[in-house]
Scaffold this active site. Structure first.
Site, PDB file in Angstrom:
ATOM      1  CB  SER A 252      14.282   2.825   1.785  1.00  0.00           C
ATOM      2  OG  SER A 252      14.449   4.055   2.066  1.00  0.00           O
TER       3      SER A 252
ATOM      4  CE  LYS B  46      14.774   1.467  -3.728  1.00  0.00           C
ATOM      5  NZ  LYS B  46      15.107   1.746  -2.233  1.00  0.00           N
TER       6      LYS B  46
ATOM      7  CB  SER C 231      13.603   5.118  -1.518  1.00  0.00           C
ATOM      8  OG  SER C 231      14.418   4.135  -1.069  1.00  0.00           O
TER       9      SER C 231
END
Length: 459
Positions: free
Chosen positions: A189, A87, A165
């Site tokens: 997330s 990420k 996210s």
């Protein structure tokens, strides 16, 4: 030979255990496996939009080194030679860390994050970074400035929310572009995108995976986590990064389940799936015990937001003053409003969290529970055009962060529109290894109703 259809997924990977075995037997090499990932990304990610950056030359060099070391008898463990995606809030020296924001496009990392060092020490091959919600503040997975990854689940005509996210990390694994990926989880997330995309998302206890060099949202609530295809892959990756448990004692086959009033927010399809999952657990020999959290789940919203948004505003304060800066309309107003949070409100939220953490531990001890089984989300992934940004799909995930627990999202079934439905298992703080063992047994009992995955391939 025809070019692959970029709108369909390539074949699923073999498990990481199988890939690791094939690397050692000579059935494949890390270079071949990495080249396969790079080909998949080149052929399909124009459609899925999971990657913000691909490091082809660096990945191939790391893969060549992994092969050389294995050939010389230096074996770093089961992740040696296995590709992974990160990420884009994880620092890689010399690379930008955007945290999903164009405002940070020139934020060049001066050194590797601690988790990068762990992955490199384990012989992992980092192939690139994945898209995410801007500043990690949002659970639907959208990003109006840096691209919204496309959920590969559902019907071919759907354009479903990927969940956030950690949207790009989940999509990269669900689209079979990489075997595993790193995400982060502040209120769901990792687990929400895993549920929406039909994969496994493991949120360990805070700091079980080191956060040094990771762009923060909330120092109190953030955890790094794993996006993988199976519980066994989650166990393998986690143990490779933190070490194996000293012992594997038998856990009691007692699982807490929510009372009916706490399940009221569920959509009909998720409610049916949840009831079926619990029935399968009972049939597998688990004892299901009624359980209540220290407060109604809805009550977790206020203290969680008080902590998360206040700390997020502090971390991003320098980015907030220019009203014309490219910031998502669902992000900037929340951070601006957080500037009004008082010290009393913030400290009250922290005190509430501490009190509820003690109450949760006492109740699970009293009942002799090995885990709590609950929904991951109240609904399946909506279409992008149907998202309500005034709401967030974190009703069932947010309490786990405030209570500093570990949690894992497992695929359970699919609705009539072929959208995945997840089951969440929750363990006590520090019981990460035990939760993964329970999750393995639970996963084996669920027998998801979705069609079987395509035949796996090694490279």
């Amino acid at each position: 030979m025809t070019n692959p259809d970029p709108t369909t997924r390539p074949p699923a990977f073999a498990s990481i255990t199988e890939l690791s075995r094939d690397l050692r037997s000579g059935a494949t090499t890390s270079v071949e496996l990495t080249q396969d990932c790079l080909r998949r990304i080149a052929a399909h990610d124009g459609h899925f939009k999971s990657f913000i950056a691909v490091y082809e030359q660096e990945a191939l060099a790391a893969a060549a080194l992994a092969d050389k070391e294995l050939g010389a008898g230096r074996d770093r463990g089961p992740l040696h030679g296995i590709p992974v995606a990160l990420k884009d809030l994880v620092n890689i020296q010399g690379k930008p860390t955007t945290a999903g924001s164009p405002l940070l496009s020139n934020n060049i990392a001066q050194q590797d994050a601690d988790i990068v060092r762990r992955i490199v020490d384990a012989g992992g091959v980092i192939v690139g970074k994945t898209h995410m919600v801007q500043l990690a503040l949002g659970a639907w997975g959208t990003n109006s400035h840096m691209d919204t990854p496309r959920n590969p689940a559902g019907r071919a005509t759907d354009t479903l929310a990927p969940g956030g996210s950690s949207s790009g990390s989940a999509v990269a694994v669900a689209a079979h572009l990489v075997p595993w990926a790193i995400g982060s989880d502040t209120g769901g997330s990792v687990r929400v995108p895993a549920a929406f995309c039909g994969i496994v998302g493991f949120k360990p206890t805070i700091d079980a995976l080191p956060r040094g060099g990771v762009y923060p949202l909330s120092d109190t609530l953030d955890s790094l986590g794993l996006l993988v295809s199976s519980v066994e892959d989650a166990r393998l990756c986690f143990e490779a990064l933190v070490g194996a448990p000293a012992a594997n004692p038998d856990a009691p086959q007692r699982i807490g389940v929510l009372e009916a009033d706490e399940l009221a927010p569920l959509s009909p399809a998720v409610a049916r799936s949840h009831a079926q999952s619990l029935q399968r657990l009972e049939e597998a020999g688990f004892s299901l015990v009624p359980f209540r959290f220290p407060a109604p789940l809805l009550a977790f919203k206020e203290p969680t937001n008080a902590i998360m948004i206040a700390e997020g505003a502090w971390a991003n304060d320098r980015l907030l003053d220019d009203p014309d800066a490219p910031m998502d309309p669902s992000v900037r107003p929340r951070l601006i409003a957080a500037r009004a949070t008082t010290a009393v409100q913030y400290l009250e939220a922290q005190a509430t969290a501490a009190r509820w953490q003690q109450a949760f531990a006492a109740e699970t001890d009293r009942l002799g529970l090995s885990a709590i089984a609950m929904p991951t989300t109240a609904m399946t992934a909506p279409r992008l055009e149907d998202i309500d940004h005034d709401l967030a799909p974190v009703h069932f995930t947010r309490p786990i962060n405030l209570l500093a627990l570990c949690g894992i999202a497992l695929p359970a079934s699919r609705d009539d529109d072929d959208r995945p439905i997840g089951l969440q298992l929750v363990g006590r703080a520090g019981d990460d290894h035990a939760l993964l063992r329970i999750a393995s047994a639970v996963s084996a009992s669920l027998h998801p109703s979705s069609a079987p995955s395509p035949e796996p391939c090694s490279a």
